[in-house]
Design a protein around this motif. Structure first.
Motif, PDB file in Angstrom:
ATOM      1  N   SER A  98     -36.051   0.204 105.811  1.00  0.00           N
ATOM      2  CA  SER A  98     -35.082  -0.862 105.620  1.00  0.00           C
ATOM      3  C   SER A  98     -35.775  -2.126 105.147  1.00  0.00           C
ATOM      4  O   SER A  98     -37.011  -2.268 105.242  1.00  0.00           O
ATOM      5  N   VAL A  99     -34.990  -3.074 104.652  1.00  0.00           N
ATOM      6  CA  VAL A  99     -35.541  -4.349 104.173  1.00  0.00           C
ATOM      7  C   VAL A  99     -36.267  -5.068 105.302  1.00  0.00           C
ATOM      8  O   VAL A  99     -37.393  -5.549 105.141  1.00  0.00           O
ATOM      9  N   GLU A 100     -35.635  -5.157 106.468  1.00  0.00           N
ATOM     10  CA  GLU A 100     -36.251  -5.872 107.590  1.00  0.00           C
ATOM     11  C   GLU A 100     -37.571  -5.229 107.999  1.00  0.00           C
ATOM     12  O   GLU A 100     -38.560  -5.925 108.250  1.00  0.00           O
ATOM     13  N   GLN A 101     -37.616  -3.912 108.049  1.00  0.00           N
ATOM     14  CA  GLN A 101     -38.855  -3.231 108.425  1.00  0.00           C
ATOM     15  C   GLN A 101     -39.953  -3.490 107.406  1.00  0.00           C
ATOM     16  O   GLN A 101     -41.127  -3.669 107.766  1.00  0.00           O
ATOM     17  N   ASP A 102     -39.595  -3.518 106.129  1.00  0.00           N
ATOM     18  CA  ASP A 102     -40.591  -3.743 105.092  1.00  0.00           C
ATOM     19  C   ASP A 102     -41.156  -5.153 105.166  1.00  0.00           C
ATOM     20  O   ASP A 102     -42.367  -5.351 105.077  1.00  0.00           O
ATOM     21  N   VAL A 103     -40.271  -6.148 105.341  1.00  0.00           N
ATOM     22  CA  VAL A 103     -40.714  -7.545 105.395  1.00  0.00           C
ATOM     23  C   VAL A 103     -41.560  -7.807 106.639  1.00  0.00           C
ATOM     24  O   VAL A 103     -42.498  -8.607 106.613  1.00  0.00           O
ATOM     25  N   SER A 104     -41.257  -7.110 107.734  1.00  0.00           N
ATOM     26  CA  SER A 104     -41.985  -7.351 108.983  1.00  0.00           C
ATOM     27  C   SER A 104     -43.327  -6.633 109.048  1.00  0.00           C
ATOM     28  O   SER A 104     -44.154  -6.931 109.910  1.00  0.00           O
ATOM     29  N   PHE A 105     -43.579  -5.696 108.124  1.00  0.00           N
ATOM     30  CA  PHE A 105     -44.783  -4.863 108.209  1.00  0.00           C
ATOM     31  C   PHE A 105     -46.063  -5.708 108.189  1.00  0.00           C
ATOM     32  O   PHE A 105     -46.953  -5.525 109.023  1.00  0.00           O
ATOM     33  N   GLY A 106     -46.168  -6.641 107.246  1.00  0.00           N
ATOM     34  CA  GLY A 106     -47.379  -7.449 107.132  1.00  0.00           C
ATOM     35  C   GLY A 106     -47.645  -8.294 108.358  1.00  0.00           C
ATOM     36  O   GLY A 106     -48.743  -8.222 108.953  1.00  0.00           O
ATOM     37  N   PRO A 107     -46.677  -9.123 108.796  1.00  0.00           N
ATOM     38  CA  PRO A 107     -46.907  -9.932 109.998  1.00  0.00           C
ATOM     39  C   PRO A 107     -47.230  -9.103 111.244  1.00  0.00           C
ATOM     40  O   PRO A 107     -48.060  -9.505 112.061  1.00  0.00           O
ATOM     41  N   MET A 108     -46.590  -7.947 111.393  1.00  0.00           N
ATOM     42  CA  MET A 108     -46.877  -7.102 112.553  1.00  0.00           C
ATOM     43  C   MET A 108     -48.324  -6.628 112.538  1.00  0.00           C
ATOM     44  O   MET A 108     -48.986  -6.566 113.575  1.00  0.00           O
ATOM     45  N   ASN A 109     -48.831  -6.313 111.337  1.00  0.00           N
ATOM     46  CA  ASN A 109     -50.213  -5.830 111.230  1.00  0.00           C
ATOM     47  C   ASN A 109     -51.243  -6.934 111.381  1.00  0.00           C
ATOM     48  O   ASN A 109     -52.438  -6.645 111.509  1.00  0.00           O
ATOM     49  N   LEU A 110     -50.784  -8.182 111.371  1.00  0.00           N
ATOM     50  CA  LEU A 110     -51.678  -9.298 111.689  1.00  0.00           C
ATOM     51  C   LEU A 110     -51.814  -9.465 113.201  1.00  0.00           C
ATOM     52  O   LEU A 110     -52.610 -10.274 113.663  1.00  0.00           O
ATOM     53  N   GLY A 111     -51.019  -8.708 113.963  1.00  0.00           N
ATOM     54  CA  GLY A 111     -51.070  -8.818 115.410  1.00  0.00           C
ATOM     55  C   GLY A 111     -50.363 -10.045 115.949  1.00  0.00           C
ATOM     56  O   GLY A 111     -50.674 -10.509 117.058  1.00  0.00           O
ATOM     57  N   ALA A 132     -28.309 -10.824 104.378  1.00  0.00           N
ATOM     58  CA  ALA A 132     -27.261  -9.810 104.523  1.00  0.00           C
ATOM     59  C   ALA A 132     -27.759  -8.405 104.235  1.00  0.00           C
ATOM     60  O   ALA A 132     -27.090  -7.423 104.580  1.00  0.00           O
ATOM     61  N   LEU A 133     -28.931  -8.296 103.629  1.00  0.00           N
ATOM     62  CA  LEU A 133     -29.470  -6.977 103.268  1.00  0.00           C
ATOM     63  C   LEU A 133     -30.496  -6.466 104.272  1.00  0.00           C
ATOM     64  O   LEU A 133     -31.114  -5.427 104.039  1.00  0.00           O
ATOM     65  N   ARG A 134     -30.659  -7.154 105.391  1.00  0.00           N
ATOM     66  CA  ARG A 134     -31.761  -6.830 106.299  1.00  0.00           C
ATOM     67  C   ARG A 134     -31.745  -5.370 106.751  1.00  0.00           C
ATOM     68  O   ARG A 134     -32.806  -4.752 106.917  1.00  0.00           O
ATOM     69  N   ASP A 135     -30.571  -4.792 106.969  1.00  0.00           N
ATOM     70  CA  ASP A 135     -30.495  -3.408 107.446  1.00  0.00           C
ATOM     71  C   ASP A 135     -30.283  -2.390 106.320  1.00  0.00           C
ATOM     72  O   ASP A 135     -30.155  -1.195 106.584  1.00  0.00           O
ATOM     73  N   ARG A 136     -30.272  -2.875 105.091  1.00  0.00           N
ATOM     74  CA  ARG A 136     -30.011  -1.984 103.957  1.00  0.00           C
ATOM     75  C   ARG A 136     -31.243  -1.111 103.683  1.00  0.00           C
ATOM     76  O   ARG A 136     -32.369  -1.614 103.607  1.00  0.00           O
TER      77      ARG A 136
END
Length: 235
Positions: A98-111, A132-136
């Motif tokens: 999903s869009v939200e998962q993709d955008v969050s990937f980088g910050p999550m990997n920064l710990g 509005a596209l976060r879950d798309r």
């Protein structure tokens, strides 16, 4: 002004191939929009990958805010929190469900703490107007939406004062078979011989401005036209 990110005497050659870049001194200053131009195969992608840490210079060095970048985990993390590369084809960058998962990937990997990850994702989605596209699912996005999602993923790794509204370049870098030229965009892109050597068409703005000045319709102290809409308004 000291460059935020800078290659110093950098060179690179792919395995079993000739040098793509050699002796490149190239810096990008904070707060300056820069356009990189050159024909296919001139080394633009290689240069961007060197600046973003995707490739390591075969010679020379990469500096971030005046300090040499090291290619261990800590050095690359420091680099990638400040420098992000958004590729031309978003399908080469988007991979999460999903869009939200993709955008969050980088910050999550920064710990980063979960609260900060959420804040970065929220602000990045809002900045690109795709909340509005976060879950798309990413595979159901239009091409334009995929581009925005890819940029949002880069913004989520950057500082909060990134100005996404920069529309026109302040500076330019032009790759040609004989070398590498940098300077103010208005000056560099007004040089027909340089653009011809680089395999590029002459830019609209300096070409039209030169014609207007030649015919006495625009004086030397008036800024040149930037876009066709300004010509219609100016008339």
């Amino acid at each position: 002004m000291r460059p935020l990110v800078e290659l110093v005497g950098a060179g690179y050659a792919y395995e079993d191939g000739p040098a793509v870049l050699s002796g490149v001194d190239f810096g990008i200053a904070e707060g300056r929009a820069l356009v990189l131009l050159g024909r296919n195969g001139s080394g633009k992608t290689t240069l961007m990958r060197l600046l973003s840490g995707g490739l390591r210079p075969g010679s020379g060095a990469l500096h971030l805010d005046g300090a040499m970048v090291t290619y261990d985990r800590g050095g690359l993390t420091r680099l990638r929190t400040a420098v992000q590369l958004v590729v031309q084809d978003p399908d080469d960058q988007l991979f999460a469900a999903s869009v939200e998962q993709d955008v969050s990937f980088g910050p999550m990997n920064l710990g980063l703490p979960a609260a900060e990850v959420r804040e970065r994702v929220e602000s990045s989605l809002a900045a690109l107007d795709i909340t509005a596209l976060r879950d798309r699912p990413t595979h159901l996005l239009s091409y334009g939406q995929r581009k925005r999602a890819a940029i949002a993923g880069a913004v989520a790794m950057a500082t909060h004062d990134v100005d996404l509204a920069v529309r026109w370049a302040d500076d330019a870098a032009v790759l040609t078979p004989s070398g590498f030229r940098t300077g103010p965009a208005g000056t560099l892109l007004s040089d027909p011989s340089l653009l011809t050597e680089a395999g590029l068409r002459q830019a609209w703005s300096p070409a039209v401005t030169a014609v207007l000045r030649t015919h006495g319709l625009l004086d030397a102290h008036t800024p040149g036209l930037r876009v066709p809409e300004e010509l219609a308004a100016w008339q």
